[in-house]
Scaffold this active site. Structure first.
Site, short mmCIF file in Angstrom:
data_model
loop_
_atom_site.label_atom_id
_atom_site.label_comp_id
_atom_site.label_asym_id
_atom_site.label_seq_id
_atom_site.Cartn_x
_atom_site.Cartn_y
_atom_site.Cartn_z
N SER A 1 16.15 116.81 -66.83
CA SER A 1 16.27 118.11 -67.49
C SER A 1 17.54 118.21 -68.33
O SER A 1 18.52 117.49 -68.10
CB SER A 1 16.28 119.23 -66.45
OG SER A 1 15.14 119.14 -65.63
N1 SAH Z 1 14.92 116.68 -61.04
C1 SAH Z 1 14.72 115.54 -61.91
C2 SAH Z 1 13.80 115.82 -63.09
C3 SAH Z 1 12.45 116.14 -62.66
S1 SAH Z 1 11.13 115.75 -63.72
C4 SAH Z 1 16.02 115.00 -62.43
O1 SAH Z 1 17.08 115.57 -62.17
O2 SAH Z 1 15.99 113.96 -63.08
C5 SAH Z 1 9.91 116.18 -62.52
C6 SAH Z 1 9.68 115.10 -61.49
O3 SAH Z 1 8.78 115.62 -60.53
C7 SAH Z 1 9.03 113.86 -62.07
O4 SAH Z 1 9.78 112.73 -61.73
C8 SAH Z 1 7.66 113.84 -61.41
O5 SAH Z 1 7.17 112.55 -61.18
C9 SAH Z 1 7.92 114.59 -60.12
N2 SAH Z 1 6.75 115.19 -59.49
C10 SAH Z 1 5.71 115.81 -60.07
N3 SAH Z 1 4.85 116.27 -59.14
C11 SAH Z 1 5.38 115.96 -57.93
C12 SAH Z 1 4.97 116.18 -56.59
N4 SAH Z 1 3.83 116.81 -56.29
N5 SAH Z 1 5.76 115.73 -55.60
C13 SAH Z 1 6.92 115.08 -55.87
N6 SAH Z 1 7.35 114.81 -57.13
C14 SAH Z 1 6.60 115.26 -58.15
#
Ligand code: SAH
Length: 249
Positions: free
Chosen positions: A100
């Site tokens: 993000s």
């Molecule tokens: N917090 C992260 C950015 C998140 S992007 C950072 O600081 O870099 C969102 C992430 O959520 C992605 O890596 C995606 O693969 C994950 N994601 C999506 N659905 C999910 C789920 N049901 N359980 C766990 N992770 C998930």
């Protein structure tokens, strides 16, 4: 009359000493760090990021600002994007996912109102950056990532950087982390069209959750969800955001 060589000898000895001394000093200068060399050269990029992108937009929580200054964001982006790490935007981290924008990480962390004895759950580890920032304030962070590859690389990165109070798990974060519940705070970093009921259950009374809610493929509202001492839930929309969609479940 002395031979030219002798006279030259007489002239050159002090010159040689001077040259020798100069060379020694030059090497000493190379070996001795310049006043700024002991500092992390990326620290000024982080300072600028905090001032122009985060403080300027109204983030005032000193613990959050300090955490954003500390965590080396460039270590959480692909090496080829290192130069863009401190830009005012999200960046791709592979598998269609993103780290993000710095301001959004700071805002979410501030909204969580973390304290030093808090336990935080994060859905969506991604690069591990949000978890790392939160781990500078909260006691322990439990984060789940659905892609094995991302979970493994985030875990290795966090370990290398010494963030020992972050636990990473590969799986579907929709069901939270029941063994570690309840949590003082929960952050969801993928877009959902509803609040996952298991997460609401795993939030302590008095706890706070931050989650992007709305159309996962368009724009969402970043929502602050609070649970009061009686278990009543209140939702406060904060700002429009765009997150990658919540997968699985
Ligand atoms: N917090 C992260 C950015 C998140 S992007 C950072 O600081 O870099 C969102 C992430 O959520 C992605 O890596 C995606 O693969 C994950 N994601 C999506 N659905 C999910 C789920 N049901 N359980 C766990 N992770 C998930």
């Amino acid at each position: 009359m002395p031979l030219p060589g002798h006279r030259n000898e007489g002239w050159h000895a002090p010159v040689r000493r001077v040259v020798f001394t100069a060379v020694v000093l030059a090497f000493a200068a190379l070996a001795t760090p310049a006043p700024s060399a002991g500092k992390d050269p990326t620290a000024s990029s982080r300072e600028a990021m905090v001032r122009t992108q985060i403080e300027a937009r109204g983030i005032r929580d000193q613990a959050v600002l300090q955490a954003m200054r500390q965590v080396p964001r460039h270590r959480f982006v692909p090496e080829a994007r290192g130069k863009e790490a401190y830009g005012d935007h999200p960046l791709p981290i592979g598998l269609g996912q993103t780290i993000s924008q710095p301001y959004i990480v700071a805002l979410m962390t501030e909204l969580l109102a973390l304290e030093e004895d808090h336990k935080l759950f994060e859905l969506g580890t991604g690069s591990g950056y949000q978890a790392a920032v939160a781990s500078r304030i909260a006691a322990r962070v439990f984060t789940v990532e659905i892609y094995e590859q991302l979970a493994a690389s985030a875990a290795a990165r966090l370990r290398d950087l010494g963030y020992e109070n972050v636990a990473v798990r590969n799986g579907d974060g929709y069901s939270g982390w029941p063994e570690e519940a309840p949590f003082d705070a929960i952050v969801v970093t993928a877009a959902a069209d509803h609040i996952p009921p298991p997460l609401l259950e795993q939030l302590k009374p008095g706890g706070r959750m931050v989650i992007p809610l709305g159309n996962p493929f368009f724009v969402q509202q970043l929502v602050l969800v609070t649970k009061d001492a009686e278990g009543r839930i209140e939702e406060t929309p904060v700002i429009p955001v765009r997150f990658v969609p919540l997968l699985g479940h």
